[in-house]
Design a protein around this motif. Structure first.
Motif, short mmCIF file in Angstrom:
data_model
loop_
_atom_site.label_atom_id
_atom_site.label_comp_id
_atom_site.label_asym_id
_atom_site.label_seq_id
_atom_site.Cartn_x
_atom_site.Cartn_y
_atom_site.Cartn_z
N ARG B 81 -9.95 4.30 56.77
CA ARG B 81 -9.79 2.90 56.36
C ARG B 81 -8.74 2.76 55.27
O ARG B 81 -8.04 1.76 55.21
CB ARG B 81 -11.13 2.32 55.94
N LEU B 83 -6.14 4.77 55.08
CA LEU B 83 -4.87 4.96 55.80
C LEU B 83 -4.47 3.69 56.52
O LEU B 83 -3.29 3.38 56.67
CB LEU B 83 -5.00 6.09 56.83
N ASN B 84 -5.45 2.95 56.99
CA ASN B 84 -5.18 1.72 57.73
C ASN B 84 -4.93 0.54 56.80
O ASN B 84 -4.64 -0.56 57.25
CB ASN B 84 -6.36 1.43 58.66
N GLY B 85 -5.07 0.75 55.49
CA GLY B 85 -4.80 -0.33 54.55
C GLY B 85 -5.91 -1.36 54.49
O GLY B 85 -5.70 -2.47 53.99
N LEU B 86 -7.09 -1.02 55.00
CA LEU B 86 -8.18 -1.99 54.95
C LEU B 86 -8.75 -2.09 53.55
O LEU B 86 -9.15 -3.15 53.11
CB LEU B 86 -9.28 -1.59 55.93
N ILE B 87 -8.79 -0.97 52.85
CA ILE B 87 -9.26 -0.98 51.47
C ILE B 87 -8.21 -0.29 50.60
O ILE B 87 -7.38 0.47 51.11
CB ILE B 87 -10.64 -0.30 51.32
N ILE B 94 -0.53 6.11 49.05
CA ILE B 94 -0.51 6.36 50.49
C ILE B 94 0.74 5.74 51.06
O ILE B 94 1.03 4.58 50.79
CB ILE B 94 -1.75 5.75 51.19
N GLU B 95 1.50 6.55 51.80
CA GLU B 95 2.70 6.01 52.42
C GLU B 95 2.56 6.16 53.93
O GLU B 95 2.29 7.25 54.43
CB GLU B 95 3.92 6.80 51.92
N VAL B 96 2.72 5.05 54.61
CA VAL B 96 2.54 5.04 56.05
C VAL B 96 3.80 4.50 56.68
O VAL B 96 4.31 3.46 56.28
CB VAL B 96 1.32 4.15 56.43
#
Lengths: 286, 394
Positions: B81, B83-87, B94-96
């Motif tokens: 979550r 990684l998905n930017g939900l929290i 974190i760089e995605v």
């Protein structure tokens, strides 16, 4: 959160988005643009799902204001309540008032309801969070259109023919939705953490309705009329009603000021909403 | 082009055990955010809080697949979550890079009243496909989901497996740069799971996959790296998934019920598993051949004239029987009060990496009455050299 280049880079850090206002506003505009299509889809989904499982269908958009009108007309006719004379026939006056109020109410409850219903989705998928709010506005607009159509039929049937100012009515409705959304979105972050807000809101709204000239006209002197004049919803309802029935709006400047104010409030609560979503999602899903 | 798609540096996340406190902290965090202060404060824990993830460092390139393993509640989903930017992380960065497709739960956003087809439209646009892309891909999605006529039936009449089909088909149609999968394949039937794995392999050529699973067999099949999450600590086994699986397997021993049957004829005293390697004489340059010896210490309590045989069942970590071996026990050993050893060798062992359980039974007589049985813990095969890249045949 996503930039425009073909390989968008997204960075998540503990920093507050507000610390970099330029980027925050760019992201807000971008996310709003990205959510256009999605919010439309969500609105279509919710509207069609909502009416697919009912026998009365679209009539539900009318039943509550009609029932409200019936109650007030009954109270007035039976003499339990004496309402000051209105320029319009009282049933028409009340019907317009409750219809407009219902539009405002729907706009207030839409953001919190929308986010609440989308809990599962919000907790698991990253999509522009604006989509839920915009989709709520679409749904309110859709219901408002039904209400407006019925209102026009009732007006003509009771011999009241609106003049050219009828073209201004959409602005009146839009300002009611604008104000409602601003209030609703303001309550959403707190309301999602503490359910007290959801429980208290109907009581508060009931109270607010009596402080707005919905079921009785704005007349005379005294504490009540001072309160009514201080209430920023008064010019919205009064002006829209005047435009609908061919009357002269008394509070046009006040109407404009309220709208400008509501826009700033909406912008501010939009920022708060964006900041709040990760915090809320962290707490509503497990 | 930079091909590192996910970069996680020193990320920590704290959670609160008490709901009341957590709501209050939520208000505080919101207040801080509005004031422009950073989320997570100075990195201290407040009362009743704990580190759900502590100091996580990861890097994932295109074409890699990271298997996240760990017990329930270890922090795997929290990491996904984040990684998905939900929290938001409380510490770190974190760089995605690129488009993220996440199946943290299937069917999120399905409206039960609407039909499968309508839901594909909604779901695909939630996942970020434009209307044009959806029109282009809708037939492909419907084909992949194999729902037949049910595609125009309301989703509320779907089984969970059917919802999985629809959700997986819609999510993978996104052709993401990064695919996050959270234990989603558990409800699919075997044929569809196989299809999903093939799809994932195909996607992996162009994307980075992070994949949570409790099935070591699945992880062993697709992962190129493994991260073992335990109490918020993440241990990375880069390029060596089997080592990670071995750590997980040795740490989390399932409790096995010892349902031993003892008869007055026979008893199994002990079981030992050992490995042995022999060199290939015909080709000394080849690696040694591994054998596994399973030796049983059997005690005969009284003499029996009946035939006795030893039945061995090998079970994998998902409690599936993978082999049964039946060997006769020599009659001479079955004298009264005799303890003897019987060895069963798995020659040129070709078991895949993972944990295996041995259970055995001594069968007496023609009818195969159970004379004694027992379950032995387990042994772990590390680095079997089996790559899981062969496609699944359906």
């Amino acid at each position: 959160m996503i930039s425009q280049d073909p390989q968008p880079v997204t960075i998540y850090t503990p920093e507050s988005a507000i610390a970099n206002p330029g980027r925050m506003f760019r992201n807000m505009v971008h996310d709003l643009r990205m959510s256009r299509e999605l919010s439309w889809r969500l609105a279509v989904r919710d509207i069609s799902a909502q009416y697919r499982q009912t026998a009365l269908g679209f009539l539900w958009a009318l039943i509550l204001p009609l029932a409200n009108t019936a109650v007030w007309v009954f109270l007035s006719i039976s003499g339990i309540l004496t309402v000051a004379a209105t320029d319009l026939p009282y049933p028409v006056f009340v019907l317009i008032g409750t219809m407009l109020w219902a539009i405002f109410m729907e706009a207030v409850t839409a953001p919190m309801q929308g986010v609440s219903a989308a809990r599962e989705m919000l907790a698991k998928i990253n999509f522009p969070r604006e989509a839920i709010v915009v989709s709520g506005i679409y749904q309110v607009l859709f219901n408002a259109a039904i209400k407006l159509a019925i209102l026009l039929v009732v007006l003509v049937a009771s011999g009241i023919f609106p003049d050219w100012k009828i073209v201004l009515v959409p602005f009146g409705i839009a300002s009611l939705i604008l104000a409602g959304t601003a209030i609703g979105l303001f309550l959403t972050p707190i309301g999602l953490l503490y359910t007290d807000i959801g429980k208290g809101l109907p009581i508060l709204m009931q109270f607010l309705m009596y402080l707005t000239p919905v079921v009785y006209p704005l007349r005379g002197e005294g504490t009540l009329s001072t309160l009514l004049l201080l209430n920023p919803l008064t010019p919205l309802i009064e002006t829209t009603r005047a435009w609908l029935t061919g009357g002269a709006p008394e509070w046009l400047h006040y109407f404009l000021v309220t709208n400008i104010l509501a826009m700033f409030v909406l912008l501010a609560v939009w920022i708060v909403y964006r900041l709040a979503m990760p915090i809320i999602i962290e707490r509503m899903s497990s | 082009m930079n091909d590192t798609l996910i970069k996680v540096e020193g990320v920590s996340k704290r959670f609160c055990r008490s709901l009341k406190k957590s709501l209050w902290y939520g208000m505080q965090d919101l207040g801080n955010e509005i004031m422009g202060r950073r989320h997570g404060g100075s990195g201290q824990l407040r009362a009743n809080e704990f580190w759900a993830l502590k100091d996580v460092n990861l890097e994932l390139k295109r074409g890699e697949c990271l298997g996240l393993i760990g017990r329930n509640g270890a922090g795997k989903t929290t990491l996904l979550r984040l990684l998905n930017g939900l929290i938001k992380p409380d510490q770190g960065r974190i760089e995605v890079r690129g488009r993220v497709g996440a199946l943290i739960a299937l069917g999120a956003g399905f409206n039960p009243i609407l039909t499968g087809r309508e839901n594909i439209h909604v779901n695909a646009s939630i996942l970020g496909l434009s209307m044009f892309e959806i029109e282009e891909k809708i037939d492909e999605i419907i084909d992949f989901a194999e729902l037949g006529d049910f595609i125009d039936t309301p989703v509320q009449s779907y089984s969970s497996g059917m919802q999985l089909r629809l959700g997986f088909a819609a999510a993978t149609a996104l052709e993401p740069d990064i695919l996050l999968l959270d234990e989603v394949l558990a409800v699919g039937d075997a044929a569809f799971r196989g299809k999903c794995f093939n799809r994932m392999h195909k996607l992996m050529q162009n994307c980075a996959v992070v994949f949570v699973s409790h099935s070591m067999a699945q992880v062993g099949r697709v992962a190129t790296s493994v991260a073992h999450v335990d109490g918020g600590q993440v241990t990375l086994f880069n390029g060596n998934p089997t080592a990670g699986i071995a750590v997980y397997s040795s740490k989390h021993e399932p409790l096995m019920d010892q349902c031993n049957v003892q008869s007055d004829i026979l008893a199994i005293e002990a079981i030992n598993v050992s490995e042995r390697s022999t060199s290939d004489d015909s080709n000394p340059s080849r690696p040694d051949i591994q054998h596994i010896d399973i030796s049983f210490t059997i005690r005969s309590k009284r003499r029996t004239e009946q035939n006795v045989s030893l039945l061995i069942v090998l079970t994998d970590s998902e409690m599936q029987n993978i082999a049964e071996i039946r060997r006769p026990v020599e009659g001479a050993n079955l004298a009264a009060q005799n303890t003897f050893e019987q060895v069963v060798t798995l020659n040129k062992c070709q078991l895949g990496s993972g944990k295996y359980y041995v259970s055995c039974a001594l069968l007496v007589g023609e009818g195969g009455e159970v004379g004694a049985n027992c379950q032995f813990g387990a042994f772990i095969v590390i680095d079997s050299g089996w790559a899981g890249y062969a496609p699944v045949r359906l």
